[in-house]
Design a protein around this motif. Structure first.
Motif, PDB file in Angstrom:
ATOM      1  N   ILE A  48      37.726   8.098   4.060  1.00 49.32           N
ATOM      2  CA  ILE A  48      38.745   7.332   3.831  1.00 49.32           C
ATOM      3  C   ILE A  48      39.387   6.142   4.720  1.00 49.32           C
ATOM      4  O   ILE A  48      39.546   6.453   5.795  1.00 49.32           O
ATOM      5  N   THR A  49      39.501   5.141   4.234  1.00 46.33           N
ATOM      6  CA  THR A  49      39.873   4.145   5.027  1.00 46.33           C
ATOM      7  C   THR A  49      41.309   3.584   4.486  1.00 46.33           C
ATOM      8  O   THR A  49      41.513   3.539   3.336  1.00 46.33           O
ATOM      9  N   GLY A  50      42.129   3.311   5.622  1.00 49.15           N
ATOM     10  CA  GLY A  50      43.432   2.703   5.143  1.00 49.15           C
ATOM     11  C   GLY A  50      44.519   3.546   5.877  1.00 49.15           C
ATOM     12  O   GLY A  50      45.863   3.203   5.398  1.00 49.15           O
ATOM     13  N   MET A  51      44.131   4.747   5.989  1.00 47.79           N
ATOM     14  CA  MET A  51      45.396   5.659   6.188  1.00 47.79           C
ATOM     15  C   MET A  51      45.801   5.268   7.734  1.00 47.79           C
ATOM     16  O   MET A  51      45.037   5.037   8.440  1.00 47.79           O
ATOM     17  N   THR A  52      47.128   5.483   7.861  1.00 43.42           N
ATOM     18  CA  THR A  52      47.568   5.086   9.181  1.00 43.42           C
ATOM     19  C   THR A  52      48.715   6.226   9.549  1.00 43.42           C
ATOM     20  O   THR A  52      49.061   6.044  10.791  1.00 43.42           O
ATOM     21  N   CYS A  53      48.927   6.999   8.701  1.00 45.38           N
ATOM     22  CA  CYS A  53      49.727   8.404   9.282  1.00 45.38           C
ATOM     23  C   CYS A  53      49.443   9.489   8.278  1.00 45.38           C
ATOM     24  O   CYS A  53      48.648   9.318   7.480  1.00 45.38           O
ATOM     25  N   ILE A  60      47.519  10.868  -0.804  1.00 49.37           N
ATOM     26  CA  ILE A  60      46.399  11.078  -1.469  1.00 49.37           C
ATOM     27  C   ILE A  60      46.200  12.498  -1.937  1.00 49.37           C
ATOM     28  O   ILE A  60      45.837  12.758  -2.995  1.00 49.37           O
ATOM     29  N   SER A  61      46.741  13.570  -1.022  1.00 50.10           N
ATOM     30  CA  SER A  61      46.704  14.935  -1.307  1.00 50.10           C
ATOM     31  C   SER A  61      47.485  14.881  -2.805  1.00 50.10           C
ATOM     32  O   SER A  61      47.164  15.703  -3.628  1.00 50.10           O
ATOM     33  N   ILE A 100      41.643   8.085  -5.836  1.00 52.57           N
ATOM     34  CA  ILE A 100      42.173   7.471  -4.410  1.00 52.57           C
ATOM     35  C   ILE A 100      42.360   6.162  -4.230  1.00 52.57           C
ATOM     36  O   ILE A 100      43.332   5.634  -3.644  1.00 52.57           O
ATOM     37  N   GLU A 101      41.389   5.411  -4.778  1.00 52.59           N
ATOM     38  CA  GLU A 101      41.686   3.730  -4.775  1.00 52.59           C
ATOM     39  C   GLU A 101      42.819   3.187  -5.472  1.00 52.59           C
ATOM     40  O   GLU A 101      43.659   2.283  -5.219  1.00 52.59           O
ATOM     41  N   LYS A 102      43.485   4.116  -6.362  1.00 53.36           N
ATOM     42  CA  LYS A 102      44.579   3.743  -7.187  1.00 53.36           C
ATOM     43  C   LYS A 102      45.783   4.062  -6.251  1.00 53.36           C
ATOM     44  O   LYS A 102      46.979   3.283  -6.348  1.00 53.36           O
ATOM     45  N   THR A 103      45.719   4.856  -5.289  1.00 51.89           N
ATOM     46  CA  THR A 103      46.959   5.079  -4.296  1.00 51.89           C
ATOM     47  C   THR A 103      46.829   4.012  -3.506  1.00 51.89           C
ATOM     48  O   THR A 103      47.776   4.095  -2.443  1.00 51.89           O
ATOM     49  N   GLY A 104      45.977   3.153  -3.209  1.00 53.06           N
ATOM     50  CA  GLY A 104      45.787   2.059  -2.189  1.00 53.06           C
ATOM     51  C   GLY A 104      44.831   2.187  -0.991  1.00 53.06           C
ATOM     52  O   GLY A 104      44.940   1.487  -0.319  1.00 53.06           O
TER      53      GLY A 104
END
Length: 118
Positions: A48-53, A60-61, A100-104
């Protein structure tokens, strides 16, 4: 009087034990079927890319909880990995990636590489 109190206490504890034993048994006849389905599922690992925290992994979960066919999932931050067990009759990795991509966030399948023999 004291013997009666001890006897009543013992009977009460026995009764509570019996209630707990009945309460904790699955009453749903589908419980066994669910366990069997879990064993039959397939697993996909995603980067997954784009997660910062940790909030991102929770986002996503929560989205994955809404997808029919996902049996179990773990989204890890840090690490940016998702391990998803799913029922291939109900969903597939491409559909999971789209959710997942729908969540950004971006997601791609991690292909397992075999270890080289020395």
């Amino acid at each position: 009087m004291k013997k009666n109190l001890i006897l009543l206490s013992a009977l009460f504890l026995i009764g509570i034990t019996q209630v707990n034993a009945q309460c904790c048994k699955p009453t749903d006849s589908n419980a066994k079927t669910e366990r069997e389905t879990q064993q039959e599922g397939e697993t996909v690992k995603l980067k997954i890319t784009g997660m910062t925290c940790a909030g991102c992994s929770n986002h996503i979960s929560n989205a994955l909880k809404e997808v029919g066919g996902i049996i179990e999932h773990k989204v890890k931050y840090p690490g940016d990995l998702a391990t998803i067990q799913y029922d291939p009759k109900k969903t597939n990795p491409d559909a999971i990636i789209k959710i997942i991509e729908k969540t950004g966030y971006k997601a791609e399948i991690i292909k397992e590489t075999q270890k080289k023999k020395a």
